[in-house]
Design a protein around this motif. Sequence first.
Motif, PDB file in Angstrom:
ATOM      1  N   LYS A  55      35.532 -16.284  24.013  1.00 40.91           N
ATOM      2  CA  LYS A  55      35.373 -15.094  24.856  1.00 40.91           C
ATOM      3  C   LYS A  55      33.915 -14.926  25.264  1.00 40.91           C
ATOM      4  O   LYS A  55      33.015 -15.208  24.484  1.00 40.91           O
ATOM      5  CB  LYS A  55      35.863 -13.854  24.112  1.00 40.91           C
ATOM      6  N   ASN A  56      33.709 -14.433  26.480  1.00 42.63           N
ATOM      7  CA  ASN A  56      32.347 -14.211  26.966  1.00 42.63           C
ATOM      8  C   ASN A  56      31.785 -12.874  26.505  1.00 42.63           C
ATOM      9  O   ASN A  56      32.529 -11.914  26.320  1.00 42.63           O
ATOM     10  CB  ASN A  56      32.313 -14.273  28.492  1.00 42.63           C
ATOM     11  N   CYS A  57      30.477 -12.844  26.311  1.00 38.37           N
ATOM     12  CA  CYS A  57      29.802 -11.614  25.889  1.00 38.37           C
ATOM     13  C   CYS A  57      28.349 -11.705  26.342  1.00 38.37           C
ATOM     14  O   CYS A  57      27.971 -12.664  27.007  1.00 38.37           O
ATOM     15  CB  CYS A  57      29.869 -11.491  24.366  1.00 38.37           C
ATOM     16  N   TYR A  58      27.548 -10.697  25.999  1.00 37.60           N
ATOM     17  CA  TYR A  58      26.120 -10.776  26.329  1.00 37.60           C
ATOM     18  C   TYR A  58      25.262 -10.143  25.237  1.00 37.60           C
ATOM     19  O   TYR A  58      25.446  -8.977  24.892  1.00 37.60           O
ATOM     20  CB  TYR A  58      25.808 -10.110  27.668  1.00 37.60           C
ATOM     21  N   PHE A  59      24.346 -10.944  24.716  1.00 34.23           N
ATOM     22  CA  PHE A  59      23.394 -10.465  23.703  1.00 34.23           C
ATOM     23  C   PHE A  59      22.049 -10.198  24.367  1.00 34.23           C
ATOM     24  O   PHE A  59      21.714 -10.833  25.367  1.00 34.23           O
ATOM     25  CB  PHE A  59      23.199 -11.513  22.600  1.00 34.23           C
ATOM     26  N   PRO A  60      21.254  -9.272  23.799  1.00 29.32           N
ATOM     27  CA  PRO A  60      19.936  -8.973  24.372  1.00 29.32           C
ATOM     28  C   PRO A  60      19.032 -10.205  24.433  1.00 29.32           C
ATOM     29  O   PRO A  60      19.196 -11.140  23.652  1.00 29.32           O
ATOM     30  CB  PRO A  60      19.365  -7.937  23.402  1.00 29.32           C
TER      31      PRO A  60
ATOM     32  N   LYS B 122      28.024  -9.653  10.065  1.00 29.96           N
ATOM     33  CA  LYS B 122      28.582  -8.302  10.047  1.00 29.96           C
ATOM     34  C   LYS B 122      30.040  -8.312  10.494  1.00 29.96           C
ATOM     35  O   LYS B 122      30.889  -7.630   9.928  1.00 29.96           O
ATOM     36  CB  LYS B 122      27.739  -7.414  10.971  1.00 29.96           C
ATOM     37  N   TRP B 123      30.357  -9.101  11.520  1.00 25.10           N
ATOM     38  CA  TRP B 123      31.691  -9.062  12.113  1.00 25.10           C
ATOM     39  C   TRP B 123      32.714  -9.862  11.322  1.00 25.10           C
ATOM     40  O   TRP B 123      33.908  -9.607  11.392  1.00 25.10           O
ATOM     41  CB  TRP B 123      31.645  -9.576  13.557  1.00 25.10           C
TER      42      TRP B 123
ATOM     43  N   TYR C 160      24.850 -10.860  13.330  1.00 23.90           N
ATOM     44  CA  TYR C 160      26.028 -10.062  13.686  1.00 23.90           C
ATOM     45  C   TYR C 160      27.315 -10.804  13.327  1.00 23.90           C
ATOM     46  O   TYR C 160      28.328 -10.178  13.027  1.00 23.90           O
ATOM     47  CB  TYR C 160      25.958  -9.668  15.161  1.00 23.90           C
TER      48      TYR C 160
ATOM     49  N   VAL D 212      13.534 -11.830  12.835  1.00 22.33           N
ATOM     50  CA  VAL D 212      14.829 -12.489  12.981  1.00 22.33           C
ATOM     51  C   VAL D 212      14.651 -13.909  13.523  1.00 22.33           C
ATOM     52  O   VAL D 212      15.257 -14.855  13.034  1.00 22.33           O
ATOM     53  CB  VAL D 212      15.748 -11.684  13.924  1.00 22.33           C
TER      54      VAL D 212
ATOM     55  N   ARG E  33      40.374 -13.888   7.970  1.00 19.76           N
ATOM     56  CA  ARG E  33      41.249 -13.508   9.086  1.00 19.76           C
ATOM     57  C   ARG E  33      40.444 -13.271  10.355  1.00 19.76           C
ATOM     58  O   ARG E  33      40.973 -13.267  11.448  1.00 19.76           O
ATOM     59  CB  ARG E  33      42.042 -12.242   8.743  1.00 19.76           C
TER      60      ARG E  33
ATOM     61  N   ILE F 270      32.468 -17.188  20.681  1.00 21.76           N
ATOM     62  CA  ILE F 270      31.906 -16.466  21.820  1.00 21.76           C
ATOM     63  C   ILE F 270      30.977 -17.361  22.637  1.00 21.76           C
ATOM     64  O   ILE F 270      30.487 -18.380  22.159  1.00 21.76           O
ATOM     65  CB  ILE F 270      31.152 -15.192  21.380  1.00 21.76           C
TER      66      ILE F 270
ATOM     67  N   VAL G  33      19.610 -14.870  17.109  1.00 26.97           N
ATOM     68  CA  VAL G  33      19.917 -13.565  17.700  1.00 26.97           C
ATOM     69  C   VAL G  33      21.317 -13.121  17.281  1.00 26.97           C
ATOM     70  O   VAL G  33      21.555 -11.975  16.901  1.00 26.97           O
ATOM     71  CB  VAL G  33      19.858 -13.642  19.248  1.00 26.97           C
TER      72      VAL G  33
END
Lengths: 721, 721
Positions: B273-278, B331-332, B328, B285, B337, B343, B324
Amino acid sequence: MSIAELISKLNTLGFSESAFEHAAVDTVDQWAEALATVSGVPSDYVLTKTLIFKPKQPKSAPIAPVVVIAKGDSGTNSTLLGKELGLKDLRFANDDVLTNIFKTSKGSVSPFALGNVPAENVEHIKVVVDQALLADGVGKIAFHPLDSTRTVFIAPATLTSFLESVPGLAAFRPIDFEKLAAAAPAPKPAAAEKKPKKAAKKEVAEVVGSAKLGIEVTKEGDFAKWYQQVVTRSEMLDYYDVSGCYIVRPLAYFVWQQIQEFFDGGIRNLGVKNCYFPMFVSSRVLEREKDHIEGFAPEVAWVTRAGSSDLAEPLAIRPTSETVMYPYFAKWIQSYRDLPLKINQWCSVVRWEFKNPQPFLRTREFLWQEGHCAHLTKDEAMVEVRDILELYRRIYEELLAVPVIEGVKSEKEKFAGGVATTTVEGFIPTTGRGIQGGTSHYLGQNFSKMFNVVVEDPEATGAERPKLFVHQTSWGLSTRTIGVMVMVHGDDKGLVLPPRVAETQIVIVPCGITVKHTDEERRKLYDACLDVAHQLKQLGLRVETDLRDNYTPGFKFSHWELRGVPLRLEIGPKDLEKQSVLTVRRDTFAKQPVSRSDIETAIPALLETIQKDMLVKARKTMDERVKIVLDWENFVPTLNDKCLTLIPWCEREECEEQIKERSSRDSLGDEPEDDKAPSMGAKSLCLPYNQPAEPPIVPGQTKCIQCGHEAKRYALFGRSY
Amino acid sequence: MSIAELISKLNTLGFSESAFEHAAVDTVDQWAEALATVSGVPSDYVLTKTLIFKPKQPKSAPIAPVVVIAKGDSGTNSTLLGKELGLKDLRFANDDVLTNIFKTSKGSVSPFALGNVPAENVEHIKVVVDQALLADGVGKIAFHPLDSTRTVFIAPATLTSFLESVPGLAAFRPIDFEKLAAAAPAPKPAAAEKKPKKAAKKEVAEVVGSAKLGIEVTKEGDFAKWYQQVVTRSEMLDYYDVSGCYIVRPLAYFVWQQIQEFFDGGIRNLGVKNCYFPMFVSSRVLEREKDHIEGFAPEVAWVTRAGSSDLAEPLAIRPTSETVMYPYFAKWIQSYRDLPLKINQWCSVVRWEFKNPQPFLRTREFLWQEGHCAHLTKDEAMVEVRDILELYRRIYEELLAVPVIEGVKSEKEKFAGGVATTTVEGFIPTTGRGIQGGTSHYLGQNFSKMFNVVVEDPEATGAERPKLFVHQTSWGLSTRTIGVMVMVHGDDKGLVLPPRVAETQIVIVPCGITVKHTDEERRKLYDACLDVAHQLKQLGLRVETDLRDNYTPGFKFSHWELRGVPLRLEIGPKDLEKQSVLTVRRDTFAKQPVSRSDIETAIPALLETIQKDMLVKARKTMDERVKIVLDWENFVPTLNDKCLTLIPWCEREECEEQIKERSSRDSLGDEPEDDKAPSMGAKSLCLPYNQPAEPPIVPGQTKCIQCGHEAKRYALFGRSY
């Protein structure tokens, strides 16, 4: 302490069974639902919740948590409890306390975590037990021993002896929460208004079992916190460790891609081509157009170093690309034959605002599209400005089901460096504030004169044709669109997505399977779900089938409701017999059975209906809340009623300043400006193209309601984002 | 001086006609062609070119331009001319000279510009006139009086008296360019090799009328300059005022969008799936994964200031997003499961390289796609790594018609911080160098350990399940793809685009219209062109119809050839009669008439053929130039033959160092490493999946050709970008 250790310990305390495994749950209801499908559980038991609070105390003082073990449905108001215990500002404890002191984490808190607390902390802990759990006749009490996928049923006595068995732990305090609540005075509405607002600023820990899955506040009760929870918990967005920057997760990015696809098609028909310009701008170029840059200078981010060496000249990261692109327009446009030049780029821009950032609405880096065109004549340019604005309107209304008001910005609010700014303005009913949705600018010849973008006049003849400066436009739409959509449509259960932009339009959930059903029956049900899914995918619909057997239907319902899936199909054994499915609309929760034979026509039609109804509903709300105001006395009260105003206005910048200043002063309340502050002043949102017919503005007669000068048009004024 | 003034001045010098208007032209041939369509021009005349040179001189010295007025077809070699005039390093003058001294600009230079030169400059100007223009029997000489859309025909006497009439201008020097050329010694090949290279670094001014439209060098003669001219003059790209950054113009961006569309479809099928990170990363980091960051640290751009205030902590602009994103991921990903998590984002990244930047190939900001996935097992991850590599192969071969070699990178060349890097490697025949096309990495558990991305082992049972670190992948493809495509397919006329990625697949050009034809005939022809265009657009083909009547067919041909349009359709009055169109292939220039009735089948088929043939041709070339080399003696000579080598190799990092070092030392020439330097050392490009069958690598027997250690596999070594 592992569960094995725990169980054996409990065994020494008169507990003889072991733990039951079941679906993960996040609320007491779901817990009950989950246990219903597990065989061998006691016929009668009481569900519980365990809460860990912390009073306000000096940093130096040893942390003194309060552990509340209560009946699942007891009201455990922290303020009342604090009063009762004589503790100040009792609040949910944060993650550190859970991790470091109780060696547990959100979703796993239970009384047994007390067994993990180091001696030096134990002495400071207060334990409160709900009388309702100790009352006569209470048989078994249910707890999650380790996490929300397991349950143990123990006798009240086992609980108390466990508490007594913890070395150094003070005796627990029994409290009757029912009495406590009854004794409390009814809260003043004002107070009730404010409390959630304060809470919004605190990091909140978890109720047992609730892994922060749902929305904890109501949209009306605490809009700011509601919005933050909806965008994060629906997995649209996540907070990032650079303030003002956010992660656009797939659910939100999908919406953006739908907008991109629609808009790319629209501008292709207008002859606009996509391209990409560098993100860096030299200060020299950036500062070329003075008025323009004045608008952006304070927000520009500067790159001054590469690797370990300083750059000779610092480089700005584009806040927008007018000054980036137009030197090249001058180079590329050599003749009127090179006109019109129409380009667009999809990119991110950076505006280092120091105001409170807000997901999607105000972020330091954001995704947008920026179009830049050069035309031979003003007329041509103006036609394009409106064509683009129309595309923006359609994106809001046809894709996002958000109604907008089209108009022109006032001189004060127009784009810095341009001649005129047209805009689509949205409305957020919950706060009664307007929000700029997208702007399309006529730049006139300001930039072409600055960057010397000229052509010879094609009309003129002879050897030396006079030079003409081209007429330019620029227009932009950003991911703010997504935030507006969320604010307008979302509800207390979370996101509500219009079908056209929903990554998942339909979710199919098998229901009604309990321990009484055979695997055969379960398989038949699952197959039916997959058949329906297949059928709908053939129609080009975006369908998910949630067959996770470690989650209850109730859990799945909230999961997909939170994520805004427009339509849910429930299929249970009974539906199988009736050869039908039950449809549940996300926007209205209306339920309606659909016969399997009608699915291919009924479901797409239903999605279209949802899309249409969402816009109709939102428009109705907006229409009711945009009020014509004909005298100043009613101006601020109308704003305070969470409305926008249409006022006869003189269109003078000085008057706009006064309106902002006066509306702010006249307002009630003395709070600092923030998302909920009624003291915020009003500004002009636009001069709507669609002017009210009644009462008409009579030239020379109608006066501006603020300053009494002659009114020119109705202007849309309001508080805004 | 306006043309009116000029004409009246010429009239005083015995010139009695006026100027003829015609289509704009950029070469002497097109000029002739254009004049052929103008009625009333002299039956016999000589075309000319006017060149303005400048010798190398001290900054302090007054600028002393040399104006050469020559016969259109005379060879005017600046080196020889310089020798003849005793001037050092004669070069074309730059824009400033044209603008400031001659008050003229590219495309408009003519002897008459001398009339514009200020007195203080005139005295320093040398004028050279080609003997061929002064020879007996020369009737009329043609000049562009003001720009390339006009021509005056004057007598040689009028030219000379004009020159004499310019106040303060020294007497012109007649030169016989034929003799000059004849007298010159044949240039040494080496010298010939070098000259264009130097020239490539200079800003070059214009030959009269040529508005820098065509390609001035051959692909073989000066590849670096050829490439620069092709990408800029085809309007794929433009240079930007921040070094190392370029403007991706619509023609190139369209190619990128085709790649995006294809790849997005491919990864969607893989569940990505497409997304956008800063774009910003805090140093904390960024520097989390040491090996990884070591690879990037020297190239990271840092933002240290916003508006006028310094940032508390400097922020890096992402060079890539592993560090970057992965906090996360931790976290995710709470449970197995949540796996796989897949991404991708389309964005730009910044790597502030200090090596020579090159359009598309090495730029400081570039567009790319970066995919990041987390899997439960290594096997799953490896399958994905190869699935993605296959998509990259297909982008090169099926979209861009560029053959690639798939394989694994050596330890030395692999992605910093990863376990294994797979790659598709391209080949640039003209330089004989390999180029990395795209890489897909298996990161193993390095990053998941660093960022603590863990799940409970689903296999394990009981209360406490052991933690598993997830297996990660990352993969990226950039706009470099476009540069490789240009380098592989382009020719001396410019760009050659494969039909699938060409913004314009077909251009229709009306031909054969002269002054003898009536407007009626012209309109009939134009209508026919539009009909054909409409017919083809109906098939979903991308068609342009070039009806500009201010340009000659020849001008249009070069215009669209330069831009790489795969197929040209010529339609003239005769074709109309025959009810056919003439097809001209861009890749082979093969011409073939197609009957109007066959168009809808023949044209799409022809485009498919072009697409196929381009790949076949490129693959044939590559196959001939990838040579199996079995002893070190032949290694460097093979590289110098512009080939890549397949060698039995030990796969030791130390050996790879030695190969690079030895191949560099052994090489001929002592030039510094640069685009054309044969002295460049060879590095391993990949260990190809497709290993040569003959001769086989015999375990224990076959030796590494460099160090004699046991050879493991054939490795692809070569010079590279």
